[in-house]
Write an enzyme that holds these catalytic residues in place. Structure first.
Site, PDB file in Angstrom:
ATOM      1  CG  ASP A  97      -0.193  -0.139   2.545  1.00  0.00           C
ATOM      2  OD1 ASP A  97       1.048  -0.253   2.518  1.00  0.00           O
ATOM      3  OD2 ASP A  97      -0.849  -0.165   3.601  1.00  0.00           O
ATOM      4  CG  HIS A  98       3.273   2.532   3.125  1.00  0.00           C
ATOM      5  ND1 HIS A  98       2.223   1.800   3.617  1.00  0.00           N
ATOM      6  CD2 HIS A  98       3.574   3.444   4.073  1.00  0.00           C
ATOM      7  CE1 HIS A  98       1.907   2.251   4.819  1.00  0.00           C
ATOM      8  NE2 HIS A  98       2.698   3.249   5.118  1.00  0.00           N
ATOM      9  CG  ASP A 162       1.876   1.783   9.113  1.00  0.00           C
ATOM     10  OD1 ASP A 162       2.489   2.187   8.113  1.00  0.00           O
ATOM     11  OD2 ASP A 162       0.967   2.458   9.664  1.00  0.00           O
ATOM     12  NE  ARG A 450       2.059  10.215  12.298  1.00  0.00           N
ATOM     13  CZ  ARG A 450       2.741   9.118  12.515  1.00  0.00           C
ATOM     14  NH1 ARG A 450       3.607   8.718  11.629  1.00  0.00           N
ATOM     15  NH2 ARG A 450       2.614   8.461  13.636  1.00  0.00           N
ATOM     16  CB  SER A 645      10.615   5.725  14.332  1.00  0.00           C
ATOM     17  OG  SER A 645      11.588   6.047  13.390  1.00  0.00           O
ATOM     18  NE  ARG A 647      13.989   5.028  10.424  1.00  0.00           N
ATOM     19  CZ  ARG A 647      14.079   6.349  10.323  1.00  0.00           C
ATOM     20  NH1 ARG A 647      15.222   6.902   9.973  1.00  0.00           N
ATOM     21  NH2 ARG A 647      13.049   7.122  10.580  1.00  0.00           N
TER      22      ARG A 647
HETATM   23  S1  SF4 Z   1      -1.635   6.589   7.948  1.00  0.00           S
HETATM   24 FE1  SF4 Z   1      -0.032   5.276   7.163  1.00  0.00          FE
HETATM   25  S2  SF4 Z   1      -1.062   3.353   6.632  1.00  0.00           S
HETATM   26 FE2  SF4 Z   1      -2.634   4.911   6.850  1.00  0.00          FE
HETATM   27  S3  SF4 Z   1      -2.999   5.657   4.801  1.00  0.00           S
HETATM   28 FE3  SF4 Z   1      -1.540   7.012   5.792  1.00  0.00          FE
HETATM   29  S4  SF4 Z   1       0.466   6.208   5.231  1.00  0.00           S
HETATM   30 FE4  SF4 Z   1      -1.040   4.613   4.811  1.00  0.00          FE
END
Ligand code: SF4
Length: 759
Positions: A97-98, A162, A450, A645, A647
């Protein structure tokens, strides 16, 4: 879909008894958080539930599941391959997905991403196939939405690579975001360590109405707790207001709990969760959970007297909750909608709204999309068009297929909306944004989670705000940040003044969910003959070789690589940005090792003295020269070395390039453990002032390794350039098992040896 119903049946068959045992041990009623964590203690751990101190003790747990997204899965799985196991120890899934960039729309963007990232997707698909891991192809959906629809279950414990893994808390699961090293350990059959969290109770009363939605609960909580208020804590929501929220609404709240630094968030089991399990094809699970429903939530005594059991209690009345808009640049700057327009004017934020974006893993349920579509539909019927660019990101193919079938997407289309691929896209900065002038201050609003500077489009001039999908939709129609859909009107294309009615939506599609191709690939039943695809010439992927075991002697004659001054986070040790492209290729990504650390002797970054030549060079280059000369080296650091984070690259890179010792005033705990797992020596100055004794051209010996044991200090002999020498005492926090990791050259070497012994 790697969901083992029989395993779940056993889990629930023992659940009541296990909770009773913990309750008896603690001799008091339990929160839901305690029930789940304390019934998942690692079997070999000696932890007594009654004695565990919240916010203090580190505890070993046994998670039920592992979830990985495509970017972080690469190194986790390359490492897992080192464990020598035929398959993963716990059910695990990978989600692509990323790596999908949003540009023109779903179909084109997906095609381009599959083409560009083919080798990564081929690797992830083949490694999943081989080791019994469920694989969700590009376009199948965003990790957290897919997990919610298929795998999350009340009373479970999951880790995911994640930070928004907590999304599964909406189905009563403790789900925690971790680094790839932790995922690798759990898949390899090791315990997973967590600091016993504090527990914050959030009491929700009343019921949402009108424009207010679940998103506004977490926007409000973020304003109360700020981005740090949830650190080392789990938020447990309860009360009649909690039960009034749909399961996906609960997930939105848990998902965005990551923005207040919370370890995770959770809701107790209720009829809304049962409804969601049934609605997503998991009737059997709902029947099992219904049978023990009262045990899958906190004890009634806890919720009746929350201040006696939680470390902190927050009260929110949903009857009075106003929609919120948070931002810019931080998700905890919370504005009730009625005060937002004035805030925009007072702060001089650009009132013109350039783009509105809905969807993401946070807000892409059927309920979210149907409520937003109701706004779009009335806008179209009232002759309004979106004045801003407007994008829609469905969270999964199941949601996308269903909302298209039900005619909801056409409402967005009618006002100029563009549907993007079922992927992260703009939420993670994978967005080829069209902009007339990147220097211009501009505003966007999203239903993501975010909104830190540059997060969505890499542009520091972008003011990003966060709100519910229905508020984002209304503002995109207005094209104006100061528009309040609850009180203001708009002028339509025919010059008439119109208003928007409250959104209407459904938690479930009346005809049920449907999908033609979910994008799931089941693993091979026997993966022994499956070949993992990694091209030897690839610059993005590289198979790992096991690290060498300790040579059995003290480490002597090691040059200082760098004495880092001040803050040295995992980002200073292994920078992100363009380097993330190499996260599956250890040798290539090692070219970023410590390039952000400040050299204490020069005040510069990425410039250290090569003791072999006397010349200054880049840190990775100098270290490669030491490695070529057969010399191990030492990195010296200041306080809280390795914070940030988790890593795993920050621990693997020095190990790969031949650094043997990280010696610091103090460590961030997770990084210290990661170093130990890789077979490094992670040591601290017994006397913190000794940091000042280290000189640029020192050679160092670590002495006493043959007597390396828990609680016993090691020694270091420093030899300065002028030949004078000093001896320092070095402390460590290794236990017996971790010392065995050091001797074996890394934790995975031990697992591999054990796996070989059993085969
Ligand atoms: S918060 Fe993270 S997992 Fe969710 S859509 Fe955004 S990038 Fe993708």
């Amino acid at each position: 879909m790697t969901f083992d119903l029989e395993m779940l049946r056993q889990h629930y068959a023992q659940w009541t008894q296990r909770c009773d045992d913990v309750r008896q041990s603690c001799n008091r009623p339990l929160t839901l958080t305690e029930k789940i964590l304390l019934t998942h203690l690692w079997s070999d751990s000696n932890a007594s539930p009654a004695q565990l101190r919240r916010g203090v003790d580190y505890v070993d747990f046994a998670p039920d599941r592992v979830a990985m997204q495509d970017a972080t899965a690469q190194m986790a799985l390359l490492q897992f391959m080192q464990a020598g196991r035929p398959s993963v120890a716990v059910p695990s899934t990978v989600h692509c997905d990323h790596l999908i960039q949003a540009k023109a729309g779903a179909a084109t963007d997906l095609r381009e991403a599959v083409d560009k990232n083919k080798e990564v997707f081929d690797f992830l698909s083949s490694v999943s196939d081989k080791y019994g891991i469920g694989f969700w192809k590009p376009g199948a959906g965003i990790i957290h939405q897919v997990i919610l629809e298929n795998y999350a279950f009340p009373g479970g414990l999951m880790i995911g690579t994640d930070s928004h893994t907590p999304n599964a808390g909406g189905l009563g699961m403790i789900a925690i975001g971790v680094g790839g090293a932790d995922a690798c350990d759990v898949m390899a059959g090791l315990a997973w360590e967590l600091k016993m969290p504090r527990i914050i109770g959030v009491h929700l009363r009343g019921k949402l109405s009108g424009w207010a939605s679940a998103k506004d609960v977490i926007l409000k909580v973020a304003g109360i707790l700020t981005v740090k208020g949830g650190t080392d804590a789990i938020l447990e929501y309860f009360g009649d207001g909690a039960q009034s929220l749909s399961a996906t609404g609960k997930s939105t709240i848990c998902n965005m709990g990551a923005e207040i630094g919370a370890t995770t968030s959770i809701f107790g089991y209720d009829h809304r969760m049962a409804e969601y399990l049934r609605g997503t094809g998991r009737k059997d699970v709902a029947t099992m959970t219904d049978a023990i429903a009262s045990h899958l939530t906190g004890d009634p005594e806890v919720y009746a007297n929350p201040t006696a059991y939680f470390d902190q209690v927050i009260e929110i009345n949903l009857d009075e909750l106003e929609p919120h808009i948070n931002g810019p640049f931080t998700p905890d700057l919370a504005w009730p909608l009625s005060q937002f327009a004035q805030a925009v004017r007072e702060h001089g934020w650009p009132a013109q709204l350039d783009v509105g974006l809905i969807g993401s893993c946070t807000n892409s349920s059927y309920e979210d999309i149907s409520r937003s579509a109701s706004i779009a539909a009335q806008a179209a019927s009232k002759k309004l068009k979106a004045q801003s660019e407007f994008t829609i990101t469905p969270g999964s193919e199941m949601v996308r297929y269903t909302v298209e079938r039900d005619g909801l997407l056409k409402h967005f289309d009618a006002i100029g909306g563009v549907v993007l691929a079922n992927a992260c896209g703009p939420c993670i900065g994978q967005w080829a944004r069209h902009s007339d002038d990147p220097q211009r201050k501009n505003s966007i609003i999203t239903s993501f989670n975010r909104n830190f500077a540059k997060r969505n489009d890499g542009n520091p001039n972008t003011h990003a705000f966060v709100a519910s999908p229905e508020i984002v939709t209304a503002l995109a129609i207005a094209g104006d940040l100061t528009f309040n859909p609850m009180t203001d009107s708009l002028i339509n294309t025919e010059g008439f003044e119109v208003t928007l009615d409250e959104p209407q939506g459904l938690a479930f599609p009346p005809k049920g969910f449907e999908v033609a191709d979910s994008g799931y690939q089941a693993p091979a039943i026997d993966g022994a003959s499956v070949k993992v695809h990694v091209h030897p010439d690839s610059d993005r992927l590289q198979l790992l070789d096991p690290f060498a075991a300790w040579e059995g002697t003290d480490l002597t004659g090691m040059p200082l690589l760098i004495k880092a001054q001040g803050k040295c986070t995992t980002d200073h040790i292994s920078m992100a940005g363009p380097w993330l492209k190499y996260r599956g290729h250890l040798d290539n990504i090692s070219n970023n090792m410590l390039i952000g650390a400040v050299n204490a002797y020069t005040g510069q970054t990425n410039s250290v003295r090569n003791q072999l030549t006397g010349a200054y060079g880049a840190v990775p280059e100098v270290q490669r020269a030491y490695k070529a000369a057969g010399l191990g080296s030492v990195v010296v650091g200041d306080e809280n070395y390795g914070e940030g984070s988790s890593r795993e690259h920050a621990a693997m890179e020095p190990r790969h390039l031949g650094v043997r010792v990280i010696l610091v005033r103090s460590f961030a705990r997770i990084h210290e453990t990661n170093l130990k797992k890789q077979g490094m020596l992670a040591l601290t100055f017994a006397n913190k002032a000794d940091y000042d004794l280290i000189q640029e051209n020192d050679r160092m010996d670590v002495l006493g390794l043959n007597e390396f044991r828990p609680g016993q200090a090691l020694r270091m002999r420093l030899t300065h350039e002028d030949g004078s020498a000093k001896e320092l005492q070095l402390n460590h926090s290794y236990n017996e098992a971790q010392i065995a990791w050091f001797r074996a050259g890394g934790a995975l070497n031990i697992i591999r040896a054990q796996a070989a012994g059993h085969s």
